[in-house]
Design a protein around this motif. Structure first.
Motif, mmCIF file in Angstrom:
data_model
loop_
_atom_site.group_PDB
_atom_site.id
_atom_site.type_symbol
_atom_site.label_atom_id
_atom_site.label_comp_id
_atom_site.label_asym_id
_atom_site.label_seq_id
_atom_site.Cartn_x
_atom_site.Cartn_y
_atom_site.Cartn_z
ATOM 1 N N GLY A 1 0.712 -0.900 -0.006
ATOM 2 C CA GLY A 1 0.050 -0.110 0.253
ATOM 3 C C GLY A 1 1.509 0.999 -0.471
ATOM 4 N N LEU A 2 1.841 0.752 0.773
ATOM 5 C CA LEU A 2 2.695 1.961 0.769
ATOM 6 C C LEU A 2 3.285 2.799 -0.345
ATOM 7 N N ALA A 3 3.688 1.692 -1.332
ATOM 8 C CA ALA A 3 4.775 1.481 -2.995
ATOM 9 C C ALA A 3 3.781 2.357 -3.515
ATOM 10 N N ALA A 4 2.837 2.147 -3.388
ATOM 11 C CA ALA A 4 1.481 2.526 -4.489
ATOM 12 C C ALA A 4 1.411 3.331 -4.180
ATOM 13 N N ALA A 5 1.363 4.262 -2.866
ATOM 14 C CA ALA A 5 0.949 6.036 -2.654
ATOM 15 C C ALA A 5 2.116 6.551 -2.986
ATOM 16 N N SER A 6 3.971 6.613 -3.445
ATOM 17 C CA SER A 6 5.017 6.521 -3.154
ATOM 18 C C SER A 6 5.608 6.905 -1.639
ATOM 19 N N GLY A 7 4.924 5.692 -0.747
ATOM 20 C CA GLY A 7 5.714 5.962 0.358
ATOM 21 C C GLY A 7 6.823 4.497 -0.058
ATOM 22 N N SER A 8 6.521 4.520 1.840
ATOM 23 C CA SER A 8 8.074 3.227 2.095
ATOM 24 C C SER A 8 7.757 2.229 3.593
ATOM 25 N N LEU A 9 8.476 1.687 3.502
ATOM 26 C CA LEU A 9 8.461 0.692 4.867
ATOM 27 C C LEU A 9 10.120 0.273 4.169
ATOM 28 N N PHE A 10 10.542 0.477 5.698
ATOM 29 C CA PHE A 10 11.729 -0.256 6.560
ATOM 30 C C PHE A 10 11.531 -0.865 7.185
ATOM 31 N N LEU A 11 11.286 -2.969 7.481
ATOM 32 C CA LEU A 11 11.019 -3.233 8.010
ATOM 33 C C LEU A 11 12.316 -4.109 8.417
ATOM 34 N N CYS A 12 11.941 -3.078 9.937
ATOM 35 C CA CYS A 12 13.552 -3.888 10.688
ATOM 36 C C CYS A 12 13.344 -4.993 11.491
#
Length: 235
Positions: free
Chosen positions: A77-88
């Motif tokens: 969902g974030l990628a589709a909204a030009s966002g990003s997730l850093f999953l650590c």
């Protein structure tokens, strides 16, 4: 929106993976100094290997739960909204990946990998690991160890973690005890940077008072609810 998510053992508990510091957790039943240090491995590699072989067998039986799946959905969902997730993740399991997460930073290593202490090569390794196994890269026998960050060792990719945190808008900790450093210190760093912070946990962590927002309950319930609300806010 750029989101930094830190996950701990609590997100995998409902998948059958044991937590470490809770009542009845792994380190209450086993001495970590005899199983999770370089010194323990040097002194008694057979016992250390047997412990991680049992954990590897447990992981082969485990399946991702709705919390893992929700974070994979959040990434999409974030990628589709030009966002990003850093999953650590502090977890050494692969349940995030099996749930569909494409980019996972394992700061404490990975159970399904082995590292050669002779040449440093890292190999995928899903089966039992023993002192008679050879390194496929250098051929040395008996020098393969779990690709795990043990007590006294430095977590992987601290520079990448710091860079991702500095570029984030929101910091979320899920299923963490708040007692294992340096991971437990990330929320304070986030607060100093002006980030909104949120804790999702079964119960308050050791540093729960540092978070702006908190939601408590099973990970398979609170994480999907949080992700759904967050994605709705972005629409």
């Amino acid at each position: 929106m750029r989101i930094f998510v830190l996950t701990g053992a609590g997100i995998s508990a409902e998948s059958g993976m044991g937590t470490f510091r809770d009542s009845g957790g792994i380190w209450e039943r086993f001495d970590p100094m005899k199983l999770a240090t370089p010194e323990a491995f040097a002194a008694d590699p057979e016992t250390v290997q047997a412990f991680y072989n049992a954990r590897r067998a447990n992981l082969r039986r485990a399946e991702p739960n709705r919390a893992h799946e929700a974070l994979a959905h959040l990434e999409t969902g974030l990628a589709a909204a030009s966002g990003s997730l850093f999953l650590c993740t502090q977890n050494i399991d692969d349940l995030h990946e099996r749930a569909g997460s494409l980019h996972v930073h394992h700061m404490h290593g990975e159970l399904f990998k082995a590292r050669c202490t002779a040449c440093g090569a890292v190999h995928d390794w899903r089966d039992d690991l023993g002192t008679g196994d050879n390194c496929a890269a250098c051929g040395t026998t008996g020098r393969l160890r779990p690709h795990i960050v043990w007590f006294g060792e430095i977590p992987f990719g601290l520079d990448a973690i710091g860079e991702a945190l500095a570029g984030a808008d929101l910091f979320v900790a899920i299923g963490t005890s708040g007692s294992v450093y340096p991971a437990a210190g990330l929320v304070r760093e986030a607060r100093m940077m002006g980030l909104r912070t949120c804790e999702l946990n079964l119960e308050p962590s050791d540093n729960a008072d540092v978070f702006d927002e908190r939601a408590y309950g099973p990970a398979s319930e609170v994480v999907p609810d949080f992700v759904a609300r967050l994605l709705a806010e972005m629409r």
